[in-house]
Every structure is written in structure tokens, then in C-alpha cells.
Design an enzyme around this catalytic site. Sequence first.
Site: not given
Length: 346
Positions: A76, A145
Site C-alpha cells: 500500500y 498477501h
Amino acid sequence: MSGLPPTFVKGFHDEASVRKMTYNRLGKTGLLLSQLSIGGGTLAPFYENDDEDEAIRAIQYAIKSGVNYIDTAPYYGQGRSEKIIGKALKGIPRQAYYIATKVGRYNMGNTIDEMFDFSAKKTKESIDISLNYLGLESVDILQIHDIEFADSLDIVVNETLPVVEEAKKQGKARFIGVTGYPLEPLKQIILKAPGRFDTVLAYSRYTMLDESLVDYLPFFLEQDLGVICAANHALGLLTNHGAFDWHVAGDDLKKQGRLCGEYCKEQDVELGKLAIWYSAQLKGPATFLVGMATTDIVNINLDSFQNGLNEKESLILTYCLKNFCAKKSHWEGIEIAKLRAAAAKK
């Protein structure tokens, strides 16, 4: 449960707001998570939230209001989200929140090789970088992830997972999780590594546009996994702003979201509030993870969870579901096919 959770800190929290929040057990971890939680994805540049000070205020306000779970990742903003959250957490009692970050997905890019690295070496480096950015000695949950992008699940099980488990032994994490968009790989990796995961995060799989999580939820719960239901706005599709240019959904799905947003704007209602309320009616997930980069968005979400929808909002939601969202769909396979095709050309 209602009342005061273990994360309540007298003199820090707004006690009245905390008492309005629902807290649920996160599987076998035993953690009691607020039903509403903070997603760090919207702190990345691809969501065009560039007011860092406002983001810090929003995070601090949400935690004081009883939101006690924060999720972030190196991907992010290539660390931007972790850095902002780290700044926001300074001065906040460590007891007041649980926090998770991730390994495996890192850079923006055009191919899988540019974006993903599930190797043991990179995983070990990533954990220490994340802790440094967050200003913490440990996180509560360390997640692998978007496992669907690995060359195989065996790489995740044999390379990534052992490093994450070693970090847990070293006290850098308390629990281990896995995340992804397609649900079948999540089920398969849990079967490949029985008992080694504590949580599972699925994003955009129980929304006004797609309810696929329902088919897998019984399996996850039977494993006593803490289920985190994330991105209930379908990565911006279900907001008045609408989808960003980078969104990988097909045109038909984008059209459904756009029609919902246009109708809600005409009625002076925020589609995002309807979307998060709709998702949160699903029983089973411990928490519903949503990006909250401004205090206004925090208030919209708190209002949805604490007060529900008013009569006008309920009617608009019903109208949208009937007229724009009747055809449930998803974007599974689109992004991975695009990235693999780009890699093949190199």
C-alpha cells in the site's frame, strides 16, 4: 459481545462510543475485534488520498471511538501506509489496538515478477522493514498477501510460511494469516498447511455485487479461523466516487457500481454507507475492514455500524440491489491473467 473490550483504555477512549461498538472473537486467536476495522489500502497513492495529516487524524479518531483493528501492507504505497499508520499510533496506548501487516506483495508494476516475491529472503527483510515503519516491536497478525499470485502454493508453504512462523517464535508476530481475492486458493492453502494459519482475509467477496464468500465461510469457520471480510466497497466500485481507472473489474461490473453511485448521488445518500451496512449483516466474519482516510468517512462508517440505515437509505439500498446489482459477479482471474500475459512478453 457488547460492552468494554480488553483494548479499552480509560481516559483515552470515548467510552460511550466504545459501548456502541460490537466486538467479535477472531477465531482461535481469542482476540476481540471491533466489527468495523481500519483498512490501510486507501492510504496508498492509487486511492488519491494525499492529505497525510487528515489520515493520521482519522486513524486516531477511529481508535478513540472503539475501532481496535488496523490492517496494512508494504504494497500500500510501497510503505506509505505503514509509515502513516506508524505516525498515527505514536502516543496511542499499545493496549488500545490490534494491528496486522503482510508479506509477499510489494511494488506497483506491470508483471507478476515486479509485484510479488514470496521468497524466504525477501519475506525476512520485509518483516523487519514493516516493523520499523510502524514503530513497533511486533504486530498482532502477520499475513501472507494475495497468495493466488505465487507460482504455486507450495512456494508459499515451503518458503514464505516458515519465515513467518520463525518471526512468530521471535516475538515479532502473535498470529499468522493469509489473504487473497479468489477463495479456492485460500481453502487449498489451509488444507496444505493444516493448523498453521490463524486468520483468513478475503476481500470484496461479500458485497452488494458479489456474495461468493458465503460458499466458503462454513469451511473457514469449521477450521476455527478468524475471518476478516475486507473491501466491502469493492475497491471503490460501491462509493459515490466510483471506481478508479486502475480497477480491474469488467465493464459490466463497473457499470453496476456506477449506476448505484449515480442514483445515490441523486438521492443525496452515500453509497459507501449502504455498502458497508449490507456487508456487515453477514454472520461469521469477526470484522469488516474498510479504508477510512478521513474523519468524515470514519463518521459515515461509525454511523452505519452504530445506528444502521434510516428509512430513506433502506429504500435506496433495496432499489439499488433490485435494479443495478441483481446480477452478482466478480473480477476473479482478470488481474492475474493480465499480469501473467505481460510477464510472458518479456
